[in-house]
Scaffold this motif. Structure first.
Motif, mmCIF file in Angstrom:
data_model
loop_
_atom_site.group_PDB
_atom_site.id
_atom_site.type_symbol
_atom_site.label_atom_id
_atom_site.label_comp_id
_atom_site.label_asym_id
_atom_site.label_seq_id
_atom_site.Cartn_x
_atom_site.Cartn_y
_atom_site.Cartn_z
ATOM 1 N N TYR A 2 0.831 -1.190 0.000
ATOM 2 C CA TYR A 2 0.000 0.000 0.000
ATOM 3 C C TYR A 2 0.870 1.246 0.000
ATOM 4 O O TYR A 2 1.976 1.235 0.549
ATOM 5 C CB TYR A 2 -0.894 0.037 1.252
ATOM 6 C CG TYR A 2 -1.895 -1.083 1.267
ATOM 7 C CD1 TYR A 2 -3.123 -0.936 0.642
ATOM 8 C CD2 TYR A 2 -1.601 -2.288 1.885
ATOM 9 C CE1 TYR A 2 -4.048 -1.973 0.646
ATOM 10 C CE2 TYR A 2 -2.515 -3.332 1.883
ATOM 11 C CZ TYR A 2 -3.737 -3.158 1.267
ATOM 12 O OH TYR A 2 -4.643 -4.185 1.258
ATOM 13 N N CYS A 3 0.356 2.322 -0.596
ATOM 14 C CA CYS A 3 1.042 3.603 -0.492
ATOM 15 C C CYS A 3 -0.004 4.706 -0.442
ATOM 16 O O CYS A 3 -1.167 4.506 -0.834
ATOM 17 C CB CYS A 3 2.044 3.814 -1.626
ATOM 18 S SG CYS A 3 1.354 4.253 -3.218
ATOM 19 N N GLU A 4 0.417 5.844 0.059
ATOM 20 C CA GLU A 4 -0.463 7.006 0.163
ATOM 21 C C GLU A 4 0.331 8.238 -0.214
ATOM 22 O O GLU A 4 1.497 8.367 0.138
ATOM 23 C CB GLU A 4 -1.000 7.151 1.581
ATOM 24 C CG GLU A 4 -1.928 8.330 1.758
ATOM 25 C CD GLU A 4 -2.543 8.412 3.150
ATOM 26 O OE1 GLU A 4 -3.210 9.411 3.425
ATOM 27 O OE2 GLU A 4 -2.357 7.471 3.945
ATOM 28 N N ASP A 75 -0.696 9.715 -12.189
ATOM 29 C CA ASP A 75 -0.485 9.097 -13.509
ATOM 30 C C ASP A 75 0.703 8.142 -13.506
ATOM 31 O O ASP A 75 0.621 7.021 -14.004
ATOM 32 C CB ASP A 75 -0.218 10.190 -14.543
ATOM 33 C CG ASP A 75 -1.293 10.292 -15.570
ATOM 34 O OD1 ASP A 75 -2.377 9.725 -15.363
ATOM 35 O OD2 ASP A 75 -1.034 10.953 -16.599
ATOM 36 N N ARG A 76 1.811 8.591 -12.943
ATOM 37 C CA ARG A 76 3.025 7.774 -12.900
ATOM 38 C C ARG A 76 2.830 6.525 -12.054
ATOM 39 O O ARG A 76 3.337 5.453 -12.378
ATOM 40 C CB ARG A 76 4.199 8.603 -12.382
ATOM 41 C CG ARG A 76 4.626 9.644 -13.422
ATOM 42 C CD ARG A 76 5.715 10.584 -12.967
ATOM 43 N NE ARG A 76 6.812 9.907 -12.318
ATOM 44 C CZ ARG A 76 7.431 10.359 -11.234
ATOM 45 N NH1 ARG A 76 7.041 11.493 -10.679
ATOM 46 N NH2 ARG A 76 8.428 9.707 -10.710
ATOM 47 N N GLY A 81 1.694 0.335 -12.236
ATOM 48 C CA GLY A 81 0.937 -0.821 -11.762
ATOM 49 C C GLY A 81 0.198 -0.632 -10.450
ATOM 50 O O GLY A 81 -0.400 -1.571 -9.929
ATOM 51 N N TRP A 82 0.197 0.574 -9.892
ATOM 52 C CA TRP A 82 -0.541 0.840 -8.656
ATOM 53 C C TRP A 82 -1.996 1.104 -8.995
ATOM 54 O O TRP A 82 -2.302 1.746 -9.988
ATOM 55 C CB TRP A 82 0.050 2.054 -7.930
ATOM 56 C CG TRP A 82 1.391 1.785 -7.345
ATOM 57 C CD1 TRP A 82 2.591 1.936 -7.961
ATOM 58 C CD2 TRP A 82 1.669 1.300 -6.036
ATOM 59 N NE1 TRP A 82 3.606 1.577 -7.105
ATOM 60 C CE2 TRP A 82 3.065 1.188 -5.920
ATOM 61 C CE3 TRP A 82 0.878 0.946 -4.951
ATOM 62 C CZ2 TRP A 82 3.679 0.734 -4.760
ATOM 63 C CZ3 TRP A 82 1.490 0.509 -3.788
ATOM 64 C CH2 TRP A 82 2.880 0.410 -3.708
ATOM 65 N N PHE A 97 -3.268 3.958 -2.646
ATOM 66 C CA PHE A 97 -3.099 2.998 -3.728
ATOM 67 C C PHE A 97 -2.714 1.649 -3.155
ATOM 68 O O PHE A 97 -2.196 1.563 -2.033
ATOM 69 C CB PHE A 97 -1.969 3.444 -4.669
ATOM 70 C CG PHE A 97 -2.264 4.709 -5.418
ATOM 71 C CD1 PHE A 97 -2.750 4.673 -6.700
ATOM 72 C CD2 PHE A 97 -2.047 5.940 -4.825
ATOM 73 C CE1 PHE A 97 -3.025 5.830 -7.394
ATOM 74 C CE2 PHE A 97 -2.316 7.111 -5.504
ATOM 75 C CZ PHE A 97 -2.806 7.058 -6.792
ATOM 76 N N HIS A 98 -2.946 0.608 -3.945
ATOM 77 C CA HIS A 98 -2.448 -0.722 -3.561
ATOM 78 C C HIS A 98 -1.881 -1.401 -4.798
ATOM 79 O O HIS A 98 -2.208 -1.040 -5.935
ATOM 80 C CB HIS A 98 -3.539 -1.576 -2.900
ATOM 81 C CG HIS A 98 -4.586 -2.071 -3.841
ATOM 82 N ND1 HIS A 98 -4.493 -3.280 -4.491
ATOM 83 C CD2 HIS A 98 -5.741 -1.504 -4.260
ATOM 84 C CE1 HIS A 98 -5.559 -3.428 -5.257
ATOM 85 N NE2 HIS A 98 -6.328 -2.359 -5.129
ATOM 86 N N LYS A 99 -1.001 -2.354 -4.564
ATOM 87 C CA LYS A 99 -0.353 -3.097 -5.639
ATOM 88 C C LYS A 99 -0.048 -4.486 -5.112
ATOM 89 O O LYS A 99 0.413 -4.647 -3.986
ATOM 90 C CB LYS A 99 0.942 -2.388 -6.048
ATOM 91 C CG LYS A 99 1.656 -2.991 -7.208
ATOM 92 C CD LYS A 99 2.876 -2.122 -7.545
ATOM 93 C CE LYS A 99 3.571 -2.598 -8.775
ATOM 94 N NZ LYS A 99 4.735 -1.750 -9.102
#
Length: 103
Positions: A2-4, A75-76, A81-82, A97-99
């Motif tokens: 996960y990221c924020e 966008d990036r 893939g996120w 986001f998650h991946k």
């Protein structure tokens, strides 16, 4: 994984109208499998630098440059893939986001 997206001040510009220089950062948190209380916080990607009036302290959603910097980072991340989540943080730019982890 996960990221924020968060905002980080990285410098300042002095003059008649002092400004903070900063960037949006996608910060990833990977839980440590041995001790679930530990996590490793890393920066996945950064936006272009933006300027903020020093009295504001935070990016302005109505500022075109701030929105464009955030959109560029989103966008990036998507291209890398996120996947954007519906859940969001407290600030307008705290997009989560998650991946899937690659094995």
């Amino acid at each position: 994984m996960y990221c924020e997206i968060t905002y980080q001040t990285t410098g300042e510009r002095w003059g008649i109208f002092p400004r903070d220089i900063g960037e949006f950062q996608a910060r990833m948190s990977i839980p440590d499998s041995i001790n679930s209380g530990d996590s490793h916080d890393t920066i996945v990607k950064k936006s272009v630098k933006i300027e903020i009036m020093s009295c504001s302290f935070t990016p302005d959603e109505k500022n075109k440059r701030h929105r464009e910097a955030l959109e560029g980072l989103v966008d990036r991340l998507v291209k890398a893939g996120w996947e954007q989540m519906t859940e969001r943080g407290a600030e307008w730019y705290n997009i989560k986001f998650h991946k899937e982890m690659q094995k």
